[in-house]
Write an enzyme that holds these catalytic residues in place. Structure first.
Site, PDB file in Angstrom:
ATOM      1  N   HIS A  88       0.834  -1.210   0.000  1.00 26.47           N
ATOM      2  CA  HIS A  88       0.000   0.000   0.000  1.00 26.47           C
ATOM      3  C   HIS A  88       0.875   1.269   0.000  1.00 26.47           C
ATOM      4  CE1 HIS A  88      -2.847   2.966   1.695  1.00 26.47           C
ATOM      5  NE2 HIS A  88      -1.912   3.206   2.590  1.00 26.47           N
ATOM      6  N   GLY A  91       3.475   1.359  -3.028  1.00 27.63           N
ATOM      7  CA  GLY A  91       2.772   1.393  -4.313  1.00 27.63           C
ATOM      8  C   GLY A  91       2.156   2.750  -4.588  1.00 27.63           C
ATOM      9  N   GLY A 109      -9.099 -11.640  -3.024  1.00 19.61           N
ATOM     10  CA  GLY A 109      -8.686 -11.778  -1.622  1.00 19.61           C
ATOM     11  C   GLY A 109      -8.808 -10.434  -0.910  1.00 19.61           C
ATOM     12  N   ALA A 146       6.175 -15.340   4.788  1.00 16.75           N
ATOM     13  CA  ALA A 146       5.806 -16.759   4.638  1.00 16.75           C
ATOM     14  C   ALA A 146       5.327 -17.032   3.214  1.00 16.75           C
ATOM     15  CB  ALA A 146       4.731 -17.122   5.649  1.00 16.75           C
ATOM     16  N   GLN A 148       6.201 -15.427   0.539  1.00 16.74           N
ATOM     17  CA  GLN A 148       7.344 -15.356  -0.399  1.00 16.74           C
ATOM     18  C   GLN A 148       7.948 -16.740  -0.571  1.00 16.74           C
ATOM     19  OE1 GLN A 148      10.194 -12.291   0.659  1.00 16.74           O
ATOM     20  NE2 GLN A 148       8.584 -10.778   0.944  1.00 16.74           N
ATOM     21  N   HIS A 169      12.930  -6.824   2.827  1.00 18.10           N
ATOM     22  CA  HIS A 169      13.410  -7.546   4.014  1.00 18.10           C
ATOM     23  C   HIS A 169      14.430  -8.574   3.527  1.00 18.10           C
ATOM     24  CE1 HIS A 169      13.289  -8.641   8.116  1.00 18.10           C
ATOM     25  NE2 HIS A 169      12.125  -9.245   8.199  1.00 18.10           N
TER      26      HIS A 169
HETATM   27  N1  LIG Z   1       4.592  -4.138   7.514  1.00 19.09           N
HETATM   28  C1  LIG Z   1       5.596  -3.280   7.407  1.00 19.09           C
HETATM   29  O1  LIG Z   1       5.396  -2.091   7.642  1.00 19.09           O
HETATM   30  C2  LIG Z   1       6.956  -3.715   6.972  1.00 19.09           C
HETATM   31  C3  LIG Z   1       7.124  -4.857   6.211  1.00 19.09           C
HETATM   32  N2  LIG Z   1       8.331  -5.137   5.654  1.00 19.09           N
HETATM   33  C4  LIG Z   1       8.475  -6.307   4.801  1.00 19.09           C
HETATM   34  O2  LIG Z   1       7.711  -6.079   3.611  1.00 19.09           O
HETATM   35  C5  LIG Z   1       7.184  -7.329   3.121  1.00 19.09           C
HETATM   36  C6  LIG Z   1       5.662  -7.240   3.038  1.00 19.09           C
HETATM   37  O3  LIG Z   1       5.149  -7.084   4.344  1.00 19.09           O
HETATM   38  P1  LIG Z   1       3.707  -6.436   4.634  1.00 19.09           P
HETATM   39  O4  LIG Z   1       3.464  -5.298   3.723  1.00 19.09           O
HETATM   40  O5  LIG Z   1       3.618  -6.234   6.106  1.00 19.09           O
HETATM   41  O6  LIG Z   1       2.692  -7.536   4.156  1.00 19.09           O
HETATM   42  P2  LIG Z   1       2.101  -8.793   4.934  1.00 19.09           P
HETATM   43  O7  LIG Z   1       3.146  -9.547   5.627  1.00 19.09           O
HETATM   44  O8  LIG Z   1       0.928  -8.324   5.724  1.00 19.09           O
HETATM   45  O9  LIG Z   1       1.637  -9.634   3.666  1.00 19.09           O
HETATM   46  C7  LIG Z   1       0.478  -9.338   3.031  1.00 19.09           C
HETATM   47  C8  LIG Z   1       0.428  -9.762   1.584  1.00 19.09           C
HETATM   48  O10 LIG Z   1       0.806 -11.131   1.388  1.00 19.09           O
HETATM   49  C9  LIG Z   1      -0.246 -11.764   0.658  1.00 19.09           C
HETATM   50  N3  LIG Z   1      -0.281 -13.186   0.944  1.00 19.09           N
HETATM   51  C10 LIG Z   1      -0.268 -13.794   2.141  1.00 19.09           C
HETATM   52  N4  LIG Z   1      -0.289 -15.129   1.988  1.00 19.09           N
HETATM   53  C11 LIG Z   1      -0.336 -15.353   0.640  1.00 19.09           C
HETATM   54  C12 LIG Z   1      -0.324 -16.521  -0.171  1.00 19.09           C
HETATM   55  N5  LIG Z   1      -0.285 -17.717   0.374  1.00 19.09           N
HETATM   56  N6  LIG Z   1      -0.348 -16.361  -1.504  1.00 19.09           N
HETATM   57  C13 LIG Z   1      -0.383 -15.136  -2.072  1.00 19.09           C
HETATM   58  N7  LIG Z   1      -0.357 -14.002  -1.358  1.00 19.09           N
HETATM   59  C14 LIG Z   1      -0.333 -14.106  -0.032  1.00 19.09           C
HETATM   60  C15 LIG Z   1      -1.510 -11.058   1.121  1.00 19.09           C
HETATM   61  O11 LIG Z   1      -2.537 -11.248   0.193  1.00 19.09           O
HETATM   62  P3  LIG Z   1      -4.036 -11.622   0.619  1.00 19.09           P
HETATM   63  O12 LIG Z   1      -4.634 -10.363   1.162  1.00 19.09           O
HETATM   64  O13 LIG Z   1      -4.653 -12.076  -0.629  1.00 19.09           O
HETATM   65  O14 LIG Z   1      -3.938 -12.661   1.696  1.00 19.09           O
HETATM   66  C16 LIG Z   1      -1.010  -9.620   1.183  1.00 19.09           C
HETATM   67  O15 LIG Z   1      -1.085  -8.989  -0.070  1.00 19.09           O
HETATM   68  C17 LIG Z   1       7.710  -8.380   4.091  1.00 19.09           C
HETATM   69  O16 LIG Z   1       8.936  -8.846   3.588  1.00 19.09           O
HETATM   70  C18 LIG Z   1       7.934  -7.588   5.393  1.00 19.09           C
HETATM   71  O17 LIG Z   1       8.852  -8.203   6.276  1.00 19.09           O
HETATM   72  C19 LIG Z   1       9.399  -4.290   5.789  1.00 19.09           C
HETATM   73  C20 LIG Z   1       9.296  -3.140   6.535  1.00 19.09           C
HETATM   74  C21 LIG Z   1       8.096  -2.844   7.291  1.00 19.09           C
HETATM   75 MG   LIG Z   2      10.115  -6.251  10.227  1.00 19.59          MG
END
Ligand SMILES: NC(=O)C1=CN([C@@H]2O[C@H](COP(=O)(O)OP(=O)(O)OC[C@H]3O[C@@H](n4cnc5c(N)ncnc54)[C@H](OP(=O)(O)O)[C@@H]3O)[C@@H](O)[C@H]2O)C=CC1
Ligand SMILES: [Mg+2]
Ligand SMILES: CC(=O)[C@](C)(O)C(=O)O
Ligand SMILES: [Mg+2]
Length: 397
Positions: A88, A91, A109, A146, A148, A169
């Protein structure tokens, strides 16, 4: 339960902090600050600064004006795979910077619906993960860590020569024995990790500031990987950027979030609150003296001007006690932090995350645990206290 609000009022918080800075200048420290002014040596968009005695290279937004960014990425399509907190924030910032971005998420989803609500259009710039991975030149792997790992067998076929694989990450690449994520050797593999929630990556960008990010290169096939990574860091809305490695990023990130940033703070607040309650203090008193004052009055001062400033803004009585007790807390906590760092390094933390977040029910399971925090007396009291903040009309938001 409430999702983290996308309309969090970061701009007004930033404004009120800068108003506060103007209202309370620190003339006595100004001279100190000037004496310690970082030594800047600028060459081709990078600066070497002195951080309290250690020299580090940093990059700033000023080095990448919008026209330069747009020109640099004019032939690229950013494929944002996953639309969680980072998807979000990064992007929408890329899109607002006038770059060519598409989103790839599971059809219909949770994230698909969020993306539609944010104005991404199915078939135009919103696709399935596979479709977006095929169309993109820079594949931004922002699925959950997970996912990924789980999706790697589907995704790796799209990591073809000439493309770039981007992470926020070091998790998947560094813990490859657990994740199975081993990128092909003929593509650039880069990282830009915002050091803050994706929600604030967005709100701070909108406020004209930015979350600081680290950058690293795992594979440099083009010979330009670091330059591209820095440009991406700016394009996604970073404040300043510092260099790291995939290893250092993942170790420090997993450690920090389990420590002071999230786990440590909840544990410390809870312990203090509970002792107050056990000694007959009311929930109002215990919550105000633990959380509300910290978050609304004292910690913002630390954020804006440093710990010494906050100490000086408090009474001589408070200062005496805090100076005496800080080393006690340091001593008590140090062994916990040492155990935590070890648990990160040896893969215990990543294994536990992968096991937990690969469950089909991971969202509901997390929800139950965070609901249990919300149900603690301390945070139920907090809900009432927040509603009493002037201007909220009795409602928590
Ligand atoms: N959260 C943060 O602020 C931070 C995150 N990061 C890193 O950024 C990356 C993204 O993290 P974050 O933005 O928190 O997102 P999340 O960890 O909350 O992941 C969410 C996304 O993963 C998708 N997803 C989950 N399971 C599946 C699956 N089995 N198949 C396909 N899609 C799936 C979800 O789609 P759906 O809705 O369809 O389930 C959703 O779009 C990670 O590497 C994290 O460590 C780095 C800095 C800070
Ligand atoms: Mg972290
Ligand atoms: C927001 C952030 O940087 C964290 C805490 O490391 C994360 O969400 O993984
Ligand atoms: Mg982090």
């Amino acid at each position: 339960m409430r999702a983290a609000s996308r309309s969090a009022a970061a701009p007004s918080a930033a404004r009120s902090l800068s108003a506060l800075a103007q209202a309370a200048p620190r003339p006595s420290l100004k001279a100190q600050a000037q004496a310690a002014a970082p030594l800047a040596v600028q060459s081709r968009g990078m600066k070497t600064l002195d951080f309290a005695g250690s020299k580090e290279v940093v990059y700033e937004r000023a080095d990448w004006p919008l026209e330069k960014l747009q020109d640099y990425f004019k032939n690229d399509t950013f494929a944002l795979l996953g639309y969680g907190s980072q998807g979000h924030g990064q992007g929408l910032n890329l899109r607002d910077n006038g770059l060519n971005v598409i989103v790839g998420v599971r059809k219909d989803g949770h994230s698909w619906k969020e993306a539609v609500a944010d104005g991404w259009v199915p078939g135009k710039n919103l696709f399935t993960v596979e479709e977006a991975a095929e169309k993109g030149t820079i594949l931004m792997n922002l699925l959950s860590d997970a996912a990924q790992s789980e999706q790697w067998s589907n995704l790796k076929k799209y990591c073809t020569k000439g493309k770039t694989l981007y992470f926020s990450h070091g998790f998947s690449v560094v813990y490859k024995e657990q994740t199975g994520v081993i990128p092909p050797t003929d593509i650039d593999v880069i990282l830009c990790a915002p050091k803050g929630s994706g929600r604030t990556v967005r709100t701070q960008f909108l406020a004209g500031t930015g979350i600081n990010s680290s950058v690293a290169v795992h594979q440099d096939v083009s010979g330009k990987a670091m330059e591209k990574t820095v440009a991406m860091g700016i394009a996604v809305g970073s404040g300043y950027i510092y260099e790291t490695t995939f290893e250092k990023e993942v170790y420090s990130d997993l450690y920090g979030e389990r420590g002071c940033l999230m786990g440590g703070i909840q544990g410390m607040f809870k312990a203090q609150y509970d002792v107050l309650r056990e000694n007959g203090h009311s929930p109002s008193e215990a919550f105000n003296e633990t959380c509300e004052e910290a978050l609304m009055s004292l910690y913002p001062l630390v954020g804006e001007h440093g710990m010494d400033y906050m100490y000086k803004a408090c009474s001589t009585t408070a200062r005496r006690g805090a100076l005496d007790w800080a080393p006690e807390f340091e001593k008590a906590n140090k062994p916990v932090f040492e155990r935590l760092y070890k648990s990160v390094r040896d893969g215990t933390e990543t294994k536990r995350t992968l096991d937990f977040a690969s469950r089909k029910t991971y969202r509901e399971d997390y929800e139950k645990e965070t609901d249990a925090i919300a149900a603690q007396e301390m945070w139920r009291a907090g809900h009432v206290v927040r509603g009493l903040r002037p201007g909220r009309g009795g409602k928590d938001i």
